[in-house]
Design an enzyme around this catalytic site. Sequence first.
Site, PDB file in Angstrom:
ATOM      1  N   HIS A  36     -24.434  40.679  13.010  1.00 14.43           N
ATOM      2  CA  HIS A  36     -25.369  40.141  12.290  1.00 14.43           C
ATOM      3  C   HIS A  36     -25.559  39.875  11.074  1.00 14.43           C
ATOM      4  O   HIS A  36     -24.205  40.197  10.421  1.00 14.43           O
ATOM      5  CB  HIS A  36     -26.541  41.714  12.333  1.00 14.43           C
ATOM      6  CG  HIS A  36     -26.063  42.687  12.020  1.00 14.43           C
ATOM      7  ND1 HIS A  36     -26.304  43.216  11.248  1.00 14.43           N
ATOM      8  CD2 HIS A  36     -26.311  43.939  12.799  1.00 14.43           C
ATOM      9  CE1 HIS A  36     -25.620  44.591  10.695  1.00 14.43           C
ATOM     10  NE2 HIS A  36     -25.248  44.857  12.126  1.00 14.43           N
ATOM     11  N   HIS A  39     -22.859  42.269   9.058  1.00 13.82           N
ATOM     12  CA  HIS A  39     -21.367  41.825   8.646  1.00 13.82           C
ATOM     13  C   HIS A  39     -20.940  40.912   8.226  1.00 13.82           C
ATOM     14  O   HIS A  39     -19.983  40.715   7.468  1.00 13.82           O
ATOM     15  CB  HIS A  39     -21.225  41.583  10.070  1.00 13.82           C
ATOM     16  CG  HIS A  39     -21.157  42.892  11.707  1.00 13.82           C
ATOM     17  ND1 HIS A  39     -22.557  42.957  12.233  1.00 13.82           N
ATOM     18  CD2 HIS A  39     -20.193  44.110  11.096  1.00 13.82           C
ATOM     19  CE1 HIS A  39     -22.649  44.170  12.313  1.00 13.82           C
ATOM     20  NE2 HIS A  39     -21.203  45.020  12.002  1.00 13.82           N
ATOM     21  N   GLY A 154     -19.328  48.721   4.979  1.00 14.00           N
ATOM     22  CA  GLY A 154     -20.307  49.213   4.899  1.00 14.00           C
ATOM     23  C   GLY A 154     -20.738  49.995   4.279  1.00 14.00           C
ATOM     24  O   GLY A 154     -20.602  51.510   4.591  1.00 14.00           O
ATOM     25  N   ASP A 157     -23.448  52.966   6.425  1.00 13.17           N
ATOM     26  CA  ASP A 157     -22.631  54.187   6.293  1.00 13.17           C
ATOM     27  C   ASP A 157     -21.660  54.670   5.253  1.00 13.17           C
ATOM     28  O   ASP A 157     -20.402  55.138   5.771  1.00 13.17           O
ATOM     29  CB  ASP A 157     -21.166  53.971   7.812  1.00 13.17           C
ATOM     30  CG  ASP A 157     -21.965  53.093   9.071  1.00 13.17           C
ATOM     31  OD1 ASP A 157     -23.218  53.518   9.557  1.00 13.17           O
ATOM     32  OD2 ASP A 157     -21.972  51.867   9.401  1.00 13.17           O
ATOM     33  N   LYS A 191     -30.121  46.657   8.142  1.00 12.82           N
ATOM     34  CA  LYS A 191     -29.286  46.008   9.442  1.00 12.82           C
ATOM     35  C   LYS A 191     -28.386  46.707  10.167  1.00 12.82           C
ATOM     36  O   LYS A 191     -27.512  47.254   9.785  1.00 12.82           O
ATOM     37  CB  LYS A 191     -28.409  44.397   8.876  1.00 12.82           C
ATOM     38  CG  LYS A 191     -29.534  42.932   8.314  1.00 12.82           C
ATOM     39  CD  LYS A 191     -30.123  42.423   9.341  1.00 12.82           C
ATOM     40  CE  LYS A 191     -30.979  41.446   8.225  1.00 12.82           C
ATOM     41  NZ  LYS A 191     -30.837  40.442   8.801  1.00 12.82           N
ATOM     42  N   SER A 193     -26.881  47.555  14.067  1.00 16.51           N
ATOM     43  CA  SER A 193     -26.357  46.193  15.407  1.00 16.51           C
ATOM     44  C   SER A 193     -27.776  47.243  16.253  1.00 16.51           C
ATOM     45  O   SER A 193     -28.215  46.800  17.377  1.00 16.51           O
ATOM     46  CB  SER A 193     -25.297  46.239  16.191  1.00 16.51           C
ATOM     47  OG  SER A 193     -24.325  45.575  15.862  1.00 16.51           O
TER      48      SER A 193
HETATM   49  O1  PAF Z   1     -18.760  51.035  11.644  1.00 15.39           O
HETATM   50  C1  PAF Z   1     -18.520  50.549  12.280  1.00 15.39           C
HETATM   51  O2  PAF Z   1     -18.306  49.451  12.999  1.00 15.39           O
HETATM   52  C2  PAF Z   1     -17.163  51.375  13.073  1.00 15.39           C
HETATM   53  O3  PAF Z   1     -16.960  52.174  12.839  1.00 15.39           O
HETATM   54  C3  PAF Z   1     -15.398  50.588  12.494  1.00 15.39           C
HETATM   55  C4  PAF Z   1     -15.514  50.680  11.263  1.00 15.39           C
HETATM   56  C5  PAF Z   1     -15.306  49.018  12.738  1.00 15.39           C
HETATM   57  C6  PAF Z   1     -14.359  51.552  13.179  1.00 15.39           C
HETATM   58  O4  PAF Z   1     -14.837  51.709  14.968  1.00 15.39           O
END
Ligand code: PAF
Length: 288
Positions: A36, A39, A154, A157, A191, A193
């Site tokens: 989205h 990203h 991001g 997280d 945002k 997924s």
């Molecule tokens: O944040 C994410 O999408 C996932 O945890 C990552 C960092 C790609 C690892 O699979």
Amino acid sequence: MSIETLHTIAEARARVLQWQREGLKVALTPTMGNLHSGHASLVQLGLQHADRVIASVFVNPTQFGPNEDFDRYPRTLKADEDLLASVGCHAVFAPSAVEMYPDFASGKTNTLLIEPGPIAAELCGEFRPGHFAGVATVVAKLFNIMPADVAVFGEKDFQQLFVIRQLVRELNFPIKIIGAPTVREANGLAKSSRNQYLSAEEREQAGLIYQCLQSMREHCQAGRASSEIESTVHARLSERGFKPDYATVRDAHSLASLQAGSTHAVALIAARLGRARLIDNLSFALHA
Ligand code: PAF
């Protein structure tokens, strides 16, 4: 602009090494796909720091618990390729689970998992045992496969970013980590997924998480005790139909409890709403 999709480890490594031989700087943006605009912003930030950007799209089995959404996590590679191409990403590494974990077909993944230590058992780690070992392991694999100069993750997280910075520092990966600001819906919802697990009504309701984070910042800066702030927000979320895993204020540099000497704090929330588990955070200076 079209994008080159690479499915094997050998191809992905060769592409990154070839760019570097040509004197180009490479940014990696690891993702699990179903992309989205959040990203897209990772790729755009990567382009500010490098000449070439390679994204990875891989739903990593080792970071999902047995009752989590690994099987139903949306896999949308064609749409992901289009979005990545539209923002100028040069290549995407989209391996199969067997390419990444050769024994996956017989129900196994890595034998060796990277254990991030005590931080992995707190906050999200308390509710998702093993999650951060899975993240640290796959991120280390991605860094070994694609030895990029920088990698973008991001800030939504926050704890994951903390674990990845620790991974890079403690295992001496020669890669610079860049945190990308969270992209939000008009109502403040970060945002993600996983927002697609929400109904239209729940999406509106989910804006409450950002409102709570803002009020946590306000009360924290006003000197109210963390425990009071946390219980007020817990109650507010529960009254409005959320099931909070945690709502807490921590030191933004160490992720430990706030201390008298803390200068920057982060308010963090994880809460379930309907079929989705939502996480978000807001970091801020404690003293003006
Ligand atoms: O944040 C994410 O999408 C996932 O945890 C990552 C960092 C790609 C690892 O699979």
